[in-house]
Design an enzyme around this catalytic site. Structure first.
Site, short mmCIF file in Angstrom:
data_model
loop_
_atom_site.label_atom_id
_atom_site.label_comp_id
_atom_site.label_asym_id
_atom_site.label_seq_id
_atom_site.Cartn_x
_atom_site.Cartn_y
_atom_site.Cartn_z
N ASP A 34 3.51 72.59 47.05
CA ASP A 34 3.08 73.83 47.69
C ASP A 34 2.47 73.55 49.07
OD1 ASP A 34 1.93 75.57 44.69
OD2 ASP A 34 3.92 75.15 45.48
N ASP A 38 3.63 75.17 52.55
CA ASP A 38 2.73 75.96 53.40
C ASP A 38 2.76 75.47 54.85
OD1 ASP A 38 1.95 77.58 51.32
OD2 ASP A 38 0.21 76.35 50.80
N LEU A 84 0.47 87.09 50.71
CA LEU A 84 -0.62 87.06 51.68
C LEU A 84 -0.39 85.98 52.72
CD1 LEU A 84 -3.73 87.38 49.32
CD2 LEU A 84 -2.74 89.17 50.75
N GLU A 115 -11.90 86.70 45.72
CA GLU A 115 -11.32 86.51 44.40
C GLU A 115 -10.63 85.16 44.33
OE1 GLU A 115 -8.55 89.71 43.90
OE2 GLU A 115 -10.00 91.25 44.50
N LYS A 117 -7.74 82.60 43.97
CA LYS A 117 -6.28 82.67 44.12
C LYS A 117 -5.65 81.89 42.97
CE LYS A 117 -2.52 82.27 47.45
NZ LYS A 117 -1.56 81.68 46.50
N ASP A 119 -3.22 80.17 40.51
CA ASP A 119 -1.91 79.51 40.67
C ASP A 119 -1.09 79.79 39.42
OD1 ASP A 119 0.11 78.07 41.74
OD2 ASP A 119 -0.78 76.10 41.40
N ARG A 138 7.37 89.55 39.97
CA ARG A 138 7.33 90.02 41.35
C ARG A 138 8.70 89.92 42.02
NH1 ARG A 138 6.11 86.80 45.76
NH2 ARG A 138 5.66 87.92 47.67
N GLU A 179 -1.85 88.31 37.34
CA GLU A 179 -1.32 86.95 37.42
C GLU A 179 -1.36 86.34 36.03
OE1 GLU A 179 0.06 84.23 40.56
OE2 GLU A 179 -0.66 86.30 40.62
N TYR A 231 -5.93 92.37 39.20
CA TYR A 231 -6.77 92.48 40.39
C TYR A 231 -6.36 93.58 41.36
CZ TYR A 231 -2.89 89.45 41.82
OH TYR A 231 -1.64 88.92 42.03
N LYS A 295 -10.55 89.89 50.82
CA LYS A 295 -9.98 91.22 51.02
C LYS A 295 -11.02 92.16 51.62
CE LYS A 295 -7.03 90.90 46.87
NZ LYS A 295 -6.74 91.49 45.53
N LYS A 319 -6.56 78.75 51.68
CA LYS A 319 -6.02 77.74 50.77
C LYS A 319 -6.94 76.53 50.71
CE LYS A 319 -2.39 78.07 49.10
NZ LYS A 319 -1.00 77.99 49.52
N CYS A 413 1.33 38.76 31.02
CA CYS A 413 0.16 39.32 31.71
C CYS A 413 0.19 38.92 33.18
CB CYS A 413 -1.12 38.81 31.05
SG CYS A 413 -2.62 39.25 31.95
N CYS A 416 -2.94 36.24 33.75
CA CYS A 416 -2.99 34.89 33.19
C CYS A 416 -1.63 34.32 32.81
CB CYS A 416 -3.91 34.86 31.97
SG CYS A 416 -3.28 35.82 30.57
N CYS A 431 -2.60 42.18 26.72
CA CYS A 431 -2.67 40.74 26.94
C CYS A 431 -3.45 40.16 25.77
CB CYS A 431 -3.38 40.42 28.26
SG CYS A 431 -3.76 38.67 28.45
N CYS A 436 -8.48 35.59 29.37
CA CYS A 436 -7.83 36.14 30.57
C CYS A 436 -8.90 36.49 31.61
CB CYS A 436 -7.03 37.39 30.21
SG CYS A 436 -6.28 38.22 31.63
#
Length: 675
Positions: A34, A38, A84, A115, A117, A119, A138, A179, A231, A295, A319, A413, A416, A431, A436
């Site tokens: 994302d 953006d 937005l 508010e 946001k 995800d 949407r 949401e 909302y 808002k 953001k 390992c 060692c 291991c 070691c």
């Protein structure tokens, strides 16, 4: 960059962003994070501002989403469901405020609402005469997909409003925006269950919510831990409420879920002042958020300001710094832990994530690499949860070029060179060399810790000094230290050296269960050590016990029993135990190790954070009073001890009718039943 280059970049960005929109919204299979999206969109907006003649109708800036999937019926929204514009810092936020102030000076007298946001996946909910009749995604903001049957499975969604007896007038037609999301804890539990069944696990809660709501079979959606917050009101047969804050109050009174985090600010300066609090709050929110929405509270004023492109001017999304980003995995390396566990980690092409530059990230374990098919030179998604250690989510397979290299689990390992071991049914590789070098510092650190021998003043820095100087080659050497050796270390004077020697001497009298804990046997914590001490009474009997006898002890399964026997049988560990015997540290249990039988025959499960006791202290206390603890709730559980922020164990306990008690009641129970 000259004008021609900028024009070419603009056209290229339009095509690339449209493709990424398609990958994200239609296929649910994004190739970039994302954060990267953006940044690309912001760059395109800047270029289109310079060359408005190149803005086309199909530019990503001229629409707010992608076409809906064809498998569901299409739904035309009663009004555009807009996205937005984004701000990335306080300066961007102030620039937005100044822009809308110039458009309408009344902005200066308006309050603001902040508010989270969320995800998740935006949904549009239609109610007629108070009954939920339709729900849609949407989509592209104008046309969505009908997912009514799937939304009905979400318990947070009211099927009839008002839910309670609130005196609230419900319009004949009401269309609400919300949401859908999945809480982080629920997401982790779901992935664990899917992994146990050998099914594909999800990359993040947002994609999981989207995929769950786009199932053709509602029965599948009903099994997913979907949640909802609302909302906004998109349409109403009654006059729309003129205040965003009052809109949220109306939704709450009607019975819709509304975030408890929302805030009203009387001035814009108060908004800016509270931004650091929202940033700090980020990691305590139980669901994924990628910013805070600001808002105008005056919705009439917000509507009068109109839109810019497809973004309403009366609101903006600030953001957060990215917590998830894509980069190249250049190499896979391995760390060796205190118990010999080999843990892979990724060496990454440096990338900024959450305000810091990340060059390494954990890969969890080798099964994770195999299940996710993570390859060297893959482009991978990296996440930084809780502002702690970043981890690789998985590869972006669509970005592969064919040059990626499959990873092979090491057979020796890296510290060692000794062979590694993987017990049947276990994820971890170990291991098996007790000497070691990579394990020694952590072994000593564990040995002296509070739940083990509890040697005050012996932190990891001093442990490192002792090992580097050659004074300590194993944990028994701590009891052979001299003042002369300590005075050679940086930061030590006579008083500090004597205090440390006194603390080491005092630890000689720790009981058998603490000593067994201190040995650091894989799988043996304080509770198992207490059970072993109570059963065998001495190290002589424990070291002679067969695997079958060890696994007869409550709470110790075959793998832990095998681990104990394997630890004892290693020659280096036998030499270590003999060294302890020679220096006089050989604790035994005299009589019954329990201080009382108050909890005899009772089984406890602890969930959440207790007010005063650590989980280890509570488990040890239960053991000392004759009870035992387990990690999961069953019909055999006597009590669930409940702390703050409990997990899924609480719901299971309720469903099974297990009695739920507090820490205070646990303490009372031990006191009331002891004699």
């Amino acid at each position: 960059m000259d004008s021609q280059d900028e024009r070419e970049e603009l056209l290229k960005l339009q095509k690339e962003i449209s493709y990424h929109n398609y990958r994200y919204h239609v296929l649910d299979d994004p190739l970039i994070s994302d954060y990267e999206y953006d940044l690309m969109l912001k760059k395109l907006q800047q270029l289109e501002g310079m060359y408005p003649e190149l803005i086309s109708a199909d530019s990503p800036t001229q629409r707010s989403g992608a076409k809906p999937l064809e498998r569901f019926q299409k739904v035309v929204h009663p009004a555009p469901v807009l996205s937005l514009a984004n701000a990335f810092n306080a300066d961007d936020l102030r620039a937005w405020y100044e822009r809308i102030m110039r458009l309408d000076p009344r902005v200066s007298t308006s309050a603001f609402v902040m508010e989270p946001k969320i995800d998740g996946l935006t949904v549009v909910l239609r109610y007629e005469n108070g009954i939920f009749v339709q729900g849609a995604t949407r989509g592209d903001g104008v046309i969505g997909e009908d997912i009514t049957a799937n939304l009905r499975t979400i318990r947070a969604l009211p099927l009839r409003i008002p839910v309670s007896n609130h005196e609230v007038r419900i319009p004949k037609v009401l269309v609400v925006r919300g949401e859908c999301y999945i809480r982080v804890k629920d997401f982790e539990i779901l992935n664990d269950e899917l992994a146990k069944r050998g099914e594909k696990i999800y990359q993040n809660p947002r994609n999981t919510a989207a995929g769950s709501l786009r199932q053709l079979d509602p029965a599948i959606s009903s099994k997913r831990p979907l949640n909802l917050l609302t909302y906004a009101i998109i349409e109403s047969s009654e006059p729309l409420i003129s205040s965003q804050w009052e809109t949220l109050e109306f939704l709450k009174q009607a019975g819709f879920p509304v975030s408890t985090l929302v805030q009203k600010k009387d001035t814009f300066e108060l908004v800016v002042d509270s931004v650091p609090d929202w940033m700090e709050m980020r990691n305590s929110i139980p669901f994924e958020v990628d910013g805070v929405v600001v808002k105008l509270d005056d919705l009439r004023l917000a509507n009068a300001l109109g839109v810019s492109g497809k973004d309403p001017r009366g609101a903006i999304a600030l953001k957060y710094p990215a917590k998830e980003v894509a980069t190249t995995l250049n190499e896979i390396r391995v760390n060796v832990g205190r118990t010999g566990v080999l843990t892979p980690y990724a060496v990454l092409e440096a990338v900024e994530l959450g305000g810091v530059v990340v060059r390494q990230a954990t890969l969890h374990n080798f099964d994770f690499i195999r299940e996710k098919d993570i390859r060297i030179k893959d482009k991978v998604l990296v996440k930084r949860a809780g502002d702690v250690i970043p981890y690789v989510i998985g590869p972006i397979t669509g970005a592969r070029t064919g040059l990626e290299i499959q990873y092979e689990v090491p057979t020796v390992c890296p510290s060692c060179g000794q062979a590694v071991e993987n017990l049947p049914g276990e994820v971890a590789y170990y291991c098996v060399n007790a000497s070691c070098p990579a394990q020694l510092v952590r072994n000593v650190e564990h040995f002296v810790s509070r739940g083990a021998m509890d040697i005050e003043g012996l932190g990891i820095k001093i442990v490192g000094q002792l090992i580097e100087s050659g004074s300590v080659k194993d944990v028994a050497d701590l009891y052979l230290l001299t003042e002369e050796q300590l005075l050679k270390l940086e930061g030590f004077a006579i008083k500090k050296a004597q205090n440390l020697l006194n603390a080491i001497e005092a630890s000689r009298n720790r009981p058998l269960d603490r000593f067994i804990t201190a040995l650091g046997i894989r799988g043996v914590g304080e509770v198992a050590a207490s059970e072993l001490a109570r059963h065998f009474k001495s190290l002589d009997f424990l070291t002679q016990a067969a695997v079958d006898e060890i696994q007869q002890i409550g709470g110790i399964g075959p793998n832990i029993a095998l681990s104990i026997r394997d630890w004892i049988d290693r020659p280096a560990n036998q030499q270590l135990l003999e060294k302890f015997r020679q220096i006089g540290i050989w604790p035994e249990v005299i009589g019954n190790s329990a201080t009382s039988t108050a909890l005899s025959g009772l089984t406890f499960v602890i969930t959440g954070t207790l007010p005063t006791l650590s989980r280890e202290d509570a488990e040890a206390m239960i053991a000392r009073h004759g009870g035992k603890t387990t990690g999961s709730v069953s019909r055999n559980t006597s009590y669930l001890v409940l702390g703050e922020n409990p997990g899924s164990k609480l719901e299971k306990a309720k469903s099974l009718g297990v009695k739920i008690i507090s820490e205070h009641e646990l303490l009372d129970l031990m006191g009331a039943r002891s004699s």
